[in-house]
Design an enzyme around this catalytic site. Structure first.
Site, PDB file in Angstrom:
ATOM      1  N   LYS A  59       0.860  -1.196   0.000  1.00 22.47           N
ATOM      2  CA  LYS A  59       0.000   0.000   0.000  1.00 22.47           C
ATOM      3  C   LYS A  59       0.882   1.227   0.000  1.00 22.47           C
ATOM      4  CE  LYS A  59      -4.572   0.810   0.587  1.00 22.47           C
ATOM      5  NZ  LYS A  59      -5.710  -0.089   0.429  1.00 22.47           N
TER       6      LYS A  59
HETATM    7  P1  NAD Z   1     -13.201   7.783  -1.984  1.00 19.86           P
HETATM    8  O1  NAD Z   1     -12.105   8.776  -2.037  1.00 19.86           O
HETATM    9  O2  NAD Z   1     -13.939   7.468  -3.232  1.00 19.86           O
HETATM   10  O3  NAD Z   1     -14.282   8.276  -0.893  1.00 19.86           O
HETATM   11  C1  NAD Z   1     -13.928   8.576   0.418  1.00 19.86           C
HETATM   12  C2  NAD Z   1     -15.148   9.110   1.143  1.00 19.86           C
HETATM   13  O4  NAD Z   1     -14.804   9.317   2.528  1.00 19.86           O
HETATM   14  C3  NAD Z   1     -15.640  10.460   0.617  1.00 19.86           C
HETATM   15  O5  NAD Z   1     -17.060  10.472   0.587  1.00 19.86           O
HETATM   16  C4  NAD Z   1     -15.141  11.440   1.672  1.00 19.86           C
HETATM   17  O6  NAD Z   1     -15.902  12.627   1.768  1.00 19.86           O
HETATM   18  C5  NAD Z   1     -15.256  10.585   2.921  1.00 19.86           C
HETATM   19  N1  NAD Z   1     -14.452  11.107   4.026  1.00 19.86           N
HETATM   20  C6  NAD Z   1     -13.173  11.544   3.985  1.00 19.86           C
HETATM   21  N2  NAD Z   1     -12.820  12.014   5.191  1.00 19.86           N
HETATM   22  C7  NAD Z   1     -13.888  11.860   6.003  1.00 19.86           C
HETATM   23  C8  NAD Z   1     -14.150  12.148   7.353  1.00 19.86           C
HETATM   24  N3  NAD Z   1     -13.213  12.713   8.123  1.00 19.86           N
HETATM   25  N4  NAD Z   1     -15.365  11.838   7.856  1.00 19.86           N
HETATM   26  C9  NAD Z   1     -16.320  11.294   7.083  1.00 19.86           C
HETATM   27  N5  NAD Z   1     -16.127  10.982   5.794  1.00 19.86           N
HETATM   28  C10 NAD Z   1     -14.937  11.275   5.260  1.00 19.86           C
HETATM   29  O7  NAD Z   1     -12.574   6.486  -1.318  1.00 19.86           O
HETATM   30  P2  NAD Z   1     -13.065   4.968  -1.460  1.00 19.86           P
HETATM   31  O8  NAD Z   1     -12.334   4.353  -2.572  1.00 19.86           O
HETATM   32  O9  NAD Z   1     -14.555   4.934  -1.425  1.00 19.86           O
HETATM   33  O10 NAD Z   1     -12.460   4.338  -0.116  1.00 19.86           O
HETATM   34  C11 NAD Z   1     -13.162   4.432   1.126  1.00 19.86           C
HETATM   35  C12 NAD Z   1     -12.578   3.392   2.088  1.00 19.86           C
HETATM   36  O11 NAD Z   1     -12.733   2.095   1.518  1.00 19.86           O
HETATM   37  C13 NAD Z   1     -11.094   3.532   2.394  1.00 19.86           C
HETATM   38  O12 NAD Z   1     -10.862   3.119   3.722  1.00 19.86           O
HETATM   39  C14 NAD Z   1     -10.451   2.558   1.431  1.00 19.86           C
HETATM   40  O13 NAD Z   1      -9.178   2.117   1.872  1.00 19.86           O
HETATM   41  C15 NAD Z   1     -11.467   1.446   1.467  1.00 19.86           C
HETATM   42  N6  NAD Z   1     -11.425   0.545   0.307  1.00 19.86           N
HETATM   43  C16 NAD Z   1     -11.592   1.022  -0.965  1.00 19.86           C
HETATM   44  C17 NAD Z   1     -11.596   0.131  -2.032  1.00 19.86           C
HETATM   45  C18 NAD Z   1     -11.846   0.572  -3.440  1.00 19.86           C
HETATM   46  O14 NAD Z   1     -11.928  -0.301  -4.330  1.00 19.86           O
HETATM   47  N7  NAD Z   1     -12.008   1.860  -3.713  1.00 19.86           N
HETATM   48  C19 NAD Z   1     -11.375  -1.230  -1.803  1.00 19.86           C
HETATM   49  C20 NAD Z   1     -11.220  -1.687  -0.501  1.00 19.86           C
HETATM   50  C21 NAD Z   1     -11.261  -0.771   0.545  1.00 19.86           C
END
Ligand code: NAD
Length: 425
Positions: free
Chosen positions: A110
């Site tokens: 990562k």
């Molecule tokens: P993204 O950037 O698309 O969205 C992130 C979201 O979190 C946004 O809506 C943002 O406003 C919100 N956010 C940020 N700071 C915040 C806070 N302080 N309080 C509340 N909300 C807040 O990211 P994503 O790809 O949706 O990833 C979200 C989570 O899922 C992360 O932990 C990531 O590691 C995990 N994840 C993502 C994937 C993927 O395929 N994208 C896969 C596995 C895990």
């Protein structure tokens, strides 16, 4: 080294505690425990980028490669002010367990850059991404370490990474390197359905939990933290199950409507509002600190790590936490949830649809194939249910919680690889 450093309370401390709990429960071989407690490589790069105004800014990028006993390192790149070496380590370690649990031929890595992408223009983000790729150089590669999107990184950025990496190769060989990243746009070697794979996986896991509990999702109220890739897709799939979204929290604010929020309508609104939920007309804005204590049956944290902690776990009303995000529950918070009988579908299971989708994209690129959305969704669901059932079986065998059970399944696969191969020399 996991065991040699103890820093501020954070995701890294959580992953260490979770690992130790599972290692003790399964009586993990002491030598393998030592190996898995360390990260293999930790790469930190400082690189200059020209800003739109002509000034140069120097950025710091990270890539931590935890373990590759089962295959190339795999894991996302995050652009966020909280990215540092500890966060990258924790997230890399989680990836090792996640890819192993999913039965993939991958290890865990990562990385990312400590920055707030909202402060940069698209052209600046393109130059930052391309120069970061160049700085990482041979530390990534389609058979060595394969990044993917994570918080604030997009399919467009993956296309820039792929393009930059290919351009560092001889012209006749360039196309062999397109799968140095996954999560690319469909027009540039991406997989149909990769965009929704994580959210689909979250809801498949919730459905599997409901079946296990002998209940249904129709009419159940759920709340979602984060309305980005994972949060919005999970909400759309929950709608298909007939569940009712009552609150959403993101970085811009917290919105609530006891009668339900239509995720499709909210998504349309966010697309006109820089991705933010604040100001949505069909819900009321509420105090962010009240979010996790809202009345509901299902809670989906899908934003950042360490959101459910000792400070708020007592107030949670949901019967299940489905961890869309990585590391949203701290060990202290989890202890309180367990005492209160609240189930947790752990991140390494719940959000593994994303990396499974990435694996399909990588395979598709490697084999020069084009998969359909149906192929992807059908295979994904099957693979996720296999993982879920393994976790349930291990939790019964070891009489432990789902997270520890998931770790045990994941670590056993890696343990076996080390036992069979031995340690060189
Ligand atoms: P993204 O950037 O698309 O969205 C992130 C979201 O979190 C946004 O809506 C943002 O406003 C919100 N956010 C940020 N700071 C915040 C806070 N302080 N309080 C509340 N909300 C807040 O990211 P994503 O790809 O949706 O990833 C979200 C989570 O899922 C992360 O932990 C990531 O590691 C995990 N994840 C993502 C994937 C993927 O395929 N994208 C896969 C596995 C895990």
């Amino acid at each position: 080294m996991i065991t040699q450093e103890k820093k501020k309370e954070g995701m890294y401390e959580s992953v260490v505690k979770q690992f130790e709990k599972a290692a003790n429960a399964m009586n993990l071989d002491t030598n393998i425990r030592k190996i898995l407690a360390a990260t293999n490589n930790e790469i930190v790069v400082h690189f200059p980028v020209k800003m739109d105004n002509g000034d140069v800014e120097v950025f710091t990028g990270y890539r931590v490669q935890h373990n590759n006993a089962l295959g190339p390192y795999k894991g996302g790149l995050r652009y966020h002010p909280t990215v540092d070496i500890d966060a990258a380590r924790a997230l890399a370690i989680w990836m090792t367990w996640k890819t192993s649990l999913a039965g993939l031929p991958y290890g865990g890595g990562k990385g990312g850059i400590q920055l707030d992408p909202k402060k940069y223009s698209t052209t600046e983000l393109e130059r930052i991404t391309r120069r970061f790729t160049y700085a990482l150089g041979e530390n990534i590669g389609p058979d060595y370490d394969i990044p993917a999107p994570d918080v604030n990184t997009t399919p467009q950025m993956m296309a820039w990474i792929s393009d930059t990496f290919m351009l560092t190769k001889r012209p006749s060989e360039r196309s062999k390197f397109a799968h140095v990243v996954t999560g690319k746009p469909v027009g540039s070697g991406g997989l149909e359905g990769r965009d929704r794979a994580t959210g689909f996986g979250v809801v498949t896991s919730i459905q599997a939990w409901a079946d296990w509990k002998n209940t249904t999702l129709a009419g159940k109220r759920y709340i979602v933290q984060g309305f980005g890739n994972v949060g919005h897709w999970a909400s759309l799939f929950m709608k298909e199950k007939g569940a009712i979204l009552t609150a959403v929290q993101d970085a811009s604010g917290t919105i609530y409507n006891a009668d339900g929020i239509d995720p499709q309508d909210l998504l349309a609104y966010t697309l006109t509002n820089k991705g933010n939920v604040a100001g949505y007309a069909n819900a009321t804005s509420i105090e962010p600190s009240t979010f996790f204590g809202l009345d509901c049956e299902i809670c989906i944290p899908a934003a950042l790590g360490n959101q459910i902690t000792e400070a708020n776990a007592d107030s949670i009303k949901a019967s299940v936490i489905a961890e869309g995000a990585n590391g949203p529950t701290s060990p202290g918070g989890e202890k309180i949830l367990a005492e209160r009988g609240i189930d947790v579908i752990p991140d390494i299971l719940c959000n593994s649809g994303g990396v499974i989708g990435s694996y399909y994209e990588w395979l598709q690129n490697k084999q020069g194939e084009l998969w359909t959305m149906d192929d992807v969704i059908t295979r994904l669901e099957k693979q996720l249910l296999i993982s879920f059932n393994k976790v349930v079986a291990a939790s019964e065998e070891y009489k432990t919680d789902f997270r520890t059970a998931a770790y045990i399944v994941a670590i056993k696969r890696i343990e076996l690889a080390y036992i069979q191969r031995g340690v060189f020399p």
